[in-house]
Design an enzyme around this catalytic site. Structure first.
Site, PDB file in Angstrom:
ATOM      1  CD  GLN A 115      39.639  39.179  40.525  1.00  0.00           C
ATOM      2  OE1 GLN A 115      38.794  38.299  40.360  1.00  0.00           O
ATOM      3  NE2 GLN A 115      39.317  40.408  40.818  1.00  0.00           N
ATOM      4  N   GLY A 116      44.626  38.013  40.984  1.00  0.00           N
ATOM      5  CA  GLY A 116      45.427  38.175  42.195  1.00  0.00           C
ATOM      6  C   GLY A 116      45.048  39.419  42.958  1.00  0.00           C
ATOM      7  CE1 TYR A 117      42.641  42.833  40.909  1.00  0.00           C
ATOM      8  CE2 TYR A 117      40.394  43.228  41.604  1.00  0.00           C
ATOM      9  CZ  TYR A 117      41.412  43.459  40.721  1.00  0.00           C
ATOM     10  OH  TYR A 117      41.226  44.297  39.648  1.00  0.00           O
ATOM     11  CB  SER A 118      41.492  38.066  48.203  1.00  0.00           C
ATOM     12  OG  SER A 118      40.238  38.505  47.720  1.00  0.00           O
ATOM     13  CB  SER A 152      38.799  31.534  41.132  1.00  0.00           C
ATOM     14  OG  SER A 152      38.006  31.951  42.217  1.00  0.00           O
ATOM     15  CD  GLU A 234      33.905  39.928  40.249  1.00  0.00           C
ATOM     16  OE1 GLU A 234      34.252  38.811  40.662  1.00  0.00           O
ATOM     17  OE2 GLU A 234      34.226  40.980  40.818  1.00  0.00           O
TER      18      GLU A 234
END
Length: 382
Positions: A115-118, A152, A234
């Site tokens: 997941q490429g969010y933060s 992650s 989630e």
């Protein structure tokens, strides 16, 4: 509302328990374990209505599977991000072609996702995205440039879903797009593991330098809506499975408290009882919201509840051991500087619970503004 399980659910649970007992022991390679799960039809439960996935399963049967998995001691999942986050997002917002391309490999355990969010400097402020994506001249793909952090399992992933800014000059939640990016792009994507307090490196920094992205979910500029939808997934069935793991950890802490005599302290005993009662409350709350309560604050409330609870359990895990908790189980060396026992690992890892996945402060702000209707928090220059 009836929170019980039907006989059909219990039969499904028994089948899951028997299969896990026969296959989970000795499974150590996480990628091959995902393929084993997929071949047996245990990934993508309940997707059949969308035409993809493996077994048909009701929501309560999905809960039964998740709980039995947590009880079984099976290896941690590497495919849960694709199965539990991306897949329901594609089912809700993806095109038929995207579903046909990506859902079957997830269900088979063949393709892993991250997941490429933060991003650095933005913390839990997802709207502070600075990673940019520029459309190629022929319009067939985007070129992504920027950095993501706390990603992650990026070191194992085949694909990454990335929230990027596609409208130059846009701010906050405007001008964002949800992109699917292949991780195998040498010279365009670099993954750097981050060593944690526990000595492990499940989180990573990810650097994009013109990485190519051909797939847009939900349309250009609609990334914020898609990203918010994903965050709602989630907090679903996985929350109940997480609580089974929490219960096992609590049992271990109580057992240690009895063995060390710490349970004789009335203050510690009261804290242990409170942990048990709060865990039961979290379970009923999760069941209450499982089918979709329509409460926009439910995901934030759930995160606040379990994060603080788990962090307090980590503190109790070392407290009931007394001075022995400060000693490592083996001599440290340059090759193995992080020898930790289970209680020490729980204490150190849980320090991050109130930060990752949206910090406590962010969750309280969401509840205040979006649920209670309080004035928005002032946002000025830093």
């Amino acid at each position: 509302m009836d929170f019980g399980f039907t006989q059909e659910d219990e039969d499904f649970r028994a089948e899951a328990r028997a299969w896990l007992a026969a296959h989970a022991e000795g499974a150590t390679d996480r990628r091959s374990w995902e393929r084993t799960l997929g071949a047996a039809g245990w990934i993508g439960l309940g997707w059949s209505a969308a035409g993809y996935g493996n077994r048909s399963a009701t929501l309560t049967q999905q809960v039964a599977w998740a709980e039995e998995y947590a009880r079984s001691g099976a290896p941690p999942r590497s495919g849960h991000i694709g199965e539990n986050l991306l897949a329901p997002t594609l089912i809700a917002h993806g095109t038929d072609a995207q579903k046909a391309r990506f859902l079957p490999p997830i269900a088979a355990g063949e393709e892993l996702w991250c997941q490429g969010y933060s991003e650095p400097g933005a913390g839990s402020d997802l709207a502070g995205v600075r990673t940019a994506a520029v459309r190629e001249p022929d319009g067939r793909a985007y070129r992504v440039t920027g950095q993501k952090i706390w990603t992650s399992l990026a070191h194992e992933a085949d694909w990454c879903f990335v929230l990027a800014r596609t409208e130059p000059g846009s701010a906050r939640h405007h001008g964002l797009t949800f992109l699917l990016v292949a991780m195998d792009q040498p010279g365009r994507i670099e993954v750097r593991p981050i060593r944690q307090l526990t000595g492990t490196s499940d989180f990573n920094e990810v650097f994009f330098d013109g990485a190519r992205a051909e797939h847009v979910v939900g349309g250009e500029g609609d990334g914020w809506r898609v990203a918010m939808s994903l965050l709602g997934f989630e907090r679903g069935v996985s929350t109940l499975a997480q609580q089974i793991g929490f219960a096992k950890e609590l049992e271990g802490v109580v057992r240690t408290a009895v063995e060390t005599g710490a349970a004789g302290d009335p203050v510690l005993r009261e804290r242990l009882v409170r942990q048990w009662a709060e865990l039961r409350t979290m379970r009923w709350n999760a069941l209450r919201t499982l089918g979709g309560s329509g409460d926009p604050g439910a995901p934030s409330v759930a995160k606040l509840l379990w994060a603080g609870w788990h962090q307090r359990l980590g503190e109790l895990a070392v407290l009931v051991r007394g001075a022995a908790a400060s000693a490592a189980p083996a001599d440290w060396s340059a090759r193995s500087p992080y020898e930790l026992d289970a209680a020490q690992h729980l204490f150190l890892f849980s320090r991050a619970d109130t930060l990752y996945g949206g910090s406590d402060q962010i969750q309280r702000t969401i509840i205040a503004e979006r649920v209670l209707g309080l004035p928005r928090e002032p946002k000025g220059a830093v």
